[in-house]
Design an enzyme around this catalytic site. Structure first.
Site, PDB file in Angstrom:
ATOM      1  N   ASP A 307       0.857  -1.173   0.000  1.00  0.00           N
ATOM      2  CA  ASP A 307       0.000   0.000   0.000  1.00  0.00           C
ATOM      3  C   ASP A 307       0.906   1.240   0.000  1.00  0.00           C
ATOM      4  O   ASP A 307       2.125   1.153   0.175  1.00  0.00           O
ATOM      5  CB  ASP A 307      -0.955  -0.003   1.209  1.00  0.00           C
ATOM      6  CG  ASP A 307      -2.195   0.863   0.943  1.00  0.00           C
ATOM      7  OD1 ASP A 307      -2.136   1.719   0.030  1.00  0.00           O
ATOM      8  OD2 ASP A 307      -3.211   0.709   1.638  1.00  0.00           O
TER       9      ASP A 307
HETATM   10  C1  NOJ Z   1      -4.011   3.995  -0.097  1.00  0.00           C
HETATM   11  C2  NOJ Z   1      -5.166   3.077   0.053  1.00  0.00           C
HETATM   12  O1  NOJ Z   1      -5.116   2.427   1.309  1.00  0.00           O
HETATM   13  C3  NOJ Z   1      -5.249   2.005  -1.028  1.00  0.00           C
HETATM   14  O2  NOJ Z   1      -6.462   1.326  -0.899  1.00  0.00           O
HETATM   15  C4  NOJ Z   1      -5.126   2.621  -2.375  1.00  0.00           C
HETATM   16  O3  NOJ Z   1      -5.212   1.621  -3.360  1.00  0.00           O
HETATM   17  C5  NOJ Z   1      -3.806   3.360  -2.462  1.00  0.00           C
HETATM   18  N1  NOJ Z   1      -3.784   4.416  -1.465  1.00  0.00           N
HETATM   19  C6  NOJ Z   1      -3.567   3.953  -3.844  1.00  0.00           C
HETATM   20  O4  NOJ Z   1      -4.447   4.965  -4.108  1.00  0.00           O
END
Ligand code: NOJ
Length: 761
Positions: A307
Site C-alpha cells: 500500500d
Molecule cells: C491507499 C489506500 O489504502 C489504497 O487502498 C489505495 O489503493 C492506495 N492508497 C492507492 O491509491
C-alpha cells in the site's frame, strides 16, 4: 512478440553503449534460438512466458530490475495534458520505473508508454494502475451497497463495466476489489468492502475478480485486479484507520482471510499488502503472511504491491530502523512492488551489492511482475488500452447506465415500513422533499468515486420529479447542511412540510465521512440532522427517511419515530432514479444488510456470527453476558431487509438425519409470497456446529439464493452443505469436520429463521 519490443528499443536506444549492445545481441540470439526450440516442443503458454522472462532477466541490470519494482504516481502539476515530470520521463528511459498509479487517459498513457517501449534500453512496457473501486466514469453504488444486493452475478457485471471504461482510458490494473472484512462501522473503509461476513465477502471478492479480469486477460476491456488490503486491515482497534490489529491466527484464518483466499482461487493477479500490523508484525513485512500462507499454502502466483508508502512506514511501526532495512524486510517478506516509497529503487542497489540482500529476492519479484505484464499481453500490445476513439465511446453508455440503475435499485435496503406507507402513491397531492442530501449531486457518488462527475448524478429531487404525476406538487427545502452547526434552515423546512401530505427526508453522511482516513467515534446523523428530523416529526406528518451513508449508523430514535426508513447508502450516478423507483413502487426493494446496525456505538463490535460464551444472555440472570443499559440485540441484524410484499417460510427439511464427515447434505425450505406484489427474496442458510473441539459461532452464513415470486407463489429453495461448509480449523490449524450435532437455519435474515438439525458421524 517479446523479441520485437525489447530488440527494437535496444537497437534504437539513443547512444546504446557498445557493451550493452553486445550483451543484448548475444543474449537475444540465444533467446531466439531457445525460444524457437521450445516452440517446436510446444511448451505450455506458461512455460513459454517463463523462458521469455529468463532471457529478459539475463539482460537486465540490477538498476533495471529494481526499476520494475518501483511504482510512482503521476503528477498534476506539469501541464494541463502531461502527467509526468521531466525527471520521471528520464527515469522511465533509464528503466527505473515499472508502473504508475493515478495516470488516466488513452492518449497520455500511450505517450508515456511510448517512452518506456521506444526509449528505454530494454523497452519493457509500464503498467498503469488506478483505484477503480465502484465504477469508473459510470459510478456504481459503493461496494458496501453493492454487497446489499446479495447478487454476485450482477456485481460481476458492474465490475466488468468498470473495467471496460477504465481500460478504455488507459488503465490496465485496478486496486480493487477491497475485500477487507469490517466488524466495526466506526472504521470508514467499511464503505469500500462487502461488510462483516467472510462467506458473503468471499462470494463478492470472487465475483469482482472475475468481473475485472474477464474470462481472459487478453480480452478487450479486461484489467488486472488487486485484492486488498492483505490482511486484516479492517480489524483496526477501535475502528480507527491504520490502527494496530491484534488477533489470533484462528480469527485471521476464519474471518479476515477467506475473501482473499476466494480472490486467489478466482485467479486474482495481484494483492496489496496492508498498512496495519497483525499481532506485532506489520503486514508489509510479514513473511509468514505474504509467503508461507499466500504463496506456499494458497498457491498464489501473481505479485504483491505494497500500500501507499507502507514499506517506508515499517520504520514508524518500529519494525525497521532505516529505509534500507525496511526495503529488505518488505522484499524478503514477499512485497514485490514498492508503491511510492522509492525505497526499492533508491536503497536496494547498495543492499544487494553489499550482500545485505540476496539478489535472488530481487529476481524473484521482477519475475512475478514481468509475468503479469506478459500475461496481460503488454509485450505484444503495449498500447492495447490507448485507443482514444474507444475511450470516447465507452463512457456512460446507455447500457452502462441501465446496469448502474439496476445495481442501485437492488442495493437499497428497506429497514422499516410502518403501516405500509411505502410505496408512495404517484398521485399524492403534495410531497415535501427535505434534507441536505435531497438535491445533492456530489455526495451520492460516495468515497473513491474515480473519475465520476457530479454532473452525471441524478439527484433524488430529479428522480422524484420524473416520477410524480403532473398535478402532484413537489416542495423542497434543505433544512440544514450535512455537518455544520447551523440550524438556520430548520424552521423553513418545517413550514414546507406543514404544506405537504408526506415528508421524504434525505439525510446521512457526506461522501468524505467514510472511506480512507474517515473513522468516526459517533455514528449518529452528523450536524443538526437529528434536530431537523425531530422538528419535522413534531408536525405530525408521515415521514419517509431516506439514508445516504457509507456505514451502519446509530438511528434508534428514527427507527422508533419515523414511518419508513430506506437505506440507500451512496448509490452513484443513478441515485435519484433508483431511489424514486423504490419510493413509488416501480421497484420492490430486495436488498439485505451486509453489516449489522447497532443500537449504540457502545455495542461495537457487534456482529451476527459471535460466540455463545459460557454465560449467554438470560434476562432473569444478572450474571450473564450483557449490558445494563442496552439490549444485546442489534437495531437491524445482518441479512435484514424488508419488501413491499411478505415472504413466509415453512417446512424446513434436511435430506438426512445423519451424514458421514465426507458427505454432503441438502437443506430445503418452502418460501411463499404471501403478500400482494411480486418480489425478490434473498433466502439465507446458516449453520452451527453445536459442540466442537474449538468453540463455533452461534450462526455462520453458508449459502444464499435470490428467488422471484409472484403473489401466492410458493417455491422450494434447496441448498447443499458440503464438508467444506461444516469444517473449521482445529487446534492444530488443520481444517476438519468433527462428528456431532449441527443446526441449520434458513430465513430472510440472520435472526428470523427456521431450524433443523442433523448429525455428523
Ligand atoms: C491507499 C489506500 O489504502 C489504497 O487502498 C489505495 O489503493 C492506495 N492508497 C492507492 O491509491
Amino acid at each position: 512478440m517479446v523479441a520485437r519490443s525489447f530488440c527494437a528499443s535496444t537497437l534504437s536506444g539513443r547512444g546504446a553503449r557498445f557493451v550493452y549492445y553486445h550483451i543484448t545481441m548475444k543474449s537475444l540470439t540465444l533467446f531466439i534460438l531457445t525460444f524457437s526450440l521450445f516452440n517446436v516442443f510446444a511448451l505450455s503458454q506458461d512455460a513459454i512466458i517463463d523462458k521469455k522472462i529468463d532471457s529478459l532477466l539475463n539482460l537486465m541490470s540490477l538498476e533495471e530490475k529494481l526499476g520494475q519494482l518501483n511504482q510512482t504516481i503521476g503528477t498534476w502539476s506539469v501541464s494541463t495534458t502531461e502527467r509526468i515530470s521531466e525527471e520521471q520521463a528520464a527515469m522511465i528511459r533509464q528503466g527505473k520505473i515499472g508502473s504508475f498509479l493515478g495516470i488516466i487517459g488513452a492518449f497520455e498513457t500511450g505517450r508515456i508508454q511510448r517512452i518506456a517501449v521506444k526509449e528505454s534500453r530494454l523497452g519493457i512496457p509500464l503498467l498503469f494502475g488506478l483505484d477503480v473501486i465502484h465504477g469508473f466514469r459510470t459510478v456504481f453504488p459503493i461496494p458496501l451497497a453493492e454487497a446489499s444486493t446479495w447478487n454476485p452475478d450482477l456485481i460481476e457485471r458492474a465490475a466488468r463495466v468498470a473495467a471496460n471504461e477504465a481500460s478504455a482510458a488507459g488503465i490496465q490494473w485496478t486496486f480493487a476489489p477491497m475485500v477487507d472484512i469490517a466488524r466495526d462501522p466506526r472504521w470508514g473503509r467499511i464503505a469500500e468492502g462487502s461488510g462483516e461476513d467472510p462467506y458473503l465477502g468471499s462470494v463478492f471478492a470472487a465475483a469482482r475478480v472475475r468481473g475485472f479480469q474477464g474470462k481472459n486477460l487478453s480480452d478487450v476491456g479486461a484489467i488486472l485486479a488487486c485484492a486488498k488490503h492483505f490482511a486484516a486491515y479492517g480489524g483496526a482497534e477501535a475502528g480507527k484507520d491504520y490502527n494496530t490489529v491484534d488477533l489470533s491466527e484462528r480469527t485471521l484464518r476464519e474471518i479476515y482471510s477467506p475473501p482473499f483466499k476466494a480472490a486467489v482461487d478466482a485467479g486474482v493477479w495481484t494483492l496489496m499488502s496492508a498498512f496495519n500490523e497483525i499481532s506485532g508484525v506489520p503486514s508489509s513485512g510479514n513473511r509468514w503472511l505474504l509467503t508461507d500462507l499466500l504463496r506456499n499454502e494458497w498457491g498464489f502466483k501473481g505479485f504483491v504491491v505494497s500500500d501507499w508508502t507502507a514499506i517506508s512506514e515499517l520504520q514508524n511501526h518500529g519494525a525497521a530502523s532505516s529505509r534500507t532495512d525496511a526495503g529488505i524486510l518488505a522484499l524478503r517478506a514477499g512485497v514485490d512492488i514498492d508503491m511510492v516509497s522509492g525505497i526499492y529503487e533508491n536503497e536496494l542497489v547498495d543492499a544487494v551489492r553489499t550482500k545485505k540482500l540476496p539478489q535472488e529476492y530481487v529476481d524473484q519479484a521482477v519475475r512475478r511482475v514481468l509475468k503479469a505484464k506478459f500475461a496481460y499481453g503488454l509485450f505484444d500490445h503495449p498500447y492495447r488500452n490507448c485507443d482514444t476513439l474507444r475511450e470516447k465511446s465507452e463512457m456512460l453508455t446507455p447500457d452502462h447506465l441501465a446496469l448502474a440503475r439496476t445495481v442501485a435499485q437492488q442495493s437499497i435496503v428497506l429497514l422499516k415500513n410502518g403501516k405500509n406507507i411505502l410505496p408512495l402513491d404517484k398521485s399524492v397531492r403534495t410531497i415535501a422533499l427535505i434534507g441536505p442530501l435531497a438535491d445533492n449531486r456530489i455526495d451520492p457518488l460516495g468515497p473513491w468515486a474515480g473519475v465520476g462527475r457530479p454532473d452525471d448524478v441524478v439527484t433524488v429531487l430529479e428522480g422524484v420529479k420524473q416520477k410524480i404525476l403532473p398535478q402532484t406538487k413537489l416542495l423542497f427545502a434543505r433544512g440544514c447542511t450535512i455537518s455544520s452547526d447551523s440550524s438556520a434552515d430548520i424552521e423553513q423546512a418545517v413550514r414546507v412540510v406543514n404544506q405537504a401530505d408526506v415528508a421524504v427526508v434525505v439525510l446521512g453522511e457526506g461522501a468524505h465521512m467514510s472511506g480512507e482516513a474517515a473513522s468516526r467515534s459517533n455514528l449518529d446523523l452528523p450536524g443538526r440532522q437529528n434536530e431537523l428530523l425531530k422538528a419535522i416529526h413534531r408536525t405530525g406528518k408521515p415521514i419517509v427517511l431516506v439514508l445516504m451513508n457509507g456505514r451502519p449508523l446509530t438511528i434508534s430514535w428514527a427507527a422508533e419515530n419515523v414511518n419508513a426508513i430506506v437505506e440507500a447508502w451512496f448509490l452513484g450516478v443513478q441515485s435519484g432514479n433508483a431511489i424514486a423507483d423504490v419510493l413509488f413502487g416501480d421497484v420492490n426493494p430486495s436488498g439485505k444488510l451486509p453489516a449489522t446496525f447497532p443500537r449504540s456505538v457502545g455495542q461495537i463490535p457487534l456482529y451476527y456470527n459471535h460466540k455463545n460464551t459460557g454465560r449467554p444472555i438470560a434476562d432473569s440472570n444478572k450474571y450473564t453476558s450483557k449490558y445494563l443499559d442496552v439490549p444485546n440485540t442489534p437495531l437491524y441484524p445482518f441479512g435484514f431487509g424488508l419488501s413491499y410484499t411478505k415472504f413466509s417460510y415453512s417446512n424446513i427439511w434436511a435430506s438426512s438425519r445423519t451424514i458421514a464427515k465426507n458427505q454432503e447434505i441438502r437443506i430445503a425450505v418452502d418460501v411463499e409470497n404471501s403478500g400482494k406484489r411480486t418480489g425478490d427474496e434473498v433466502v439465507q442458510l446458516y449453520v452451527q456446529d453445536e459442540a466442537a473441539s474449538v468453540t463455533r459461532p452461534v450462526r455462520e452464513l453458508k449459502g444464499f439464493k435470490r428467488v422471484n415470486l409472484k403473489p401466492g407463489e410458493k417455491q422450494s429453495v434447496e441448498f447443499v452443505l458440503t464438508p467444506e461448509h461444516l469444517s473449521f480449523y482445529n487446534l492444530e490449524m488443520i481444517k476438519v469436520v468433527e462428528s456431532g450435532a449441527f443446526s441449520a437455519f434458513v430465513g430472510g435474515n440472520s435472526v428470523d429463521v427456521l431450524k433443523t438439525k442433523f448429525d455428523v458421524e
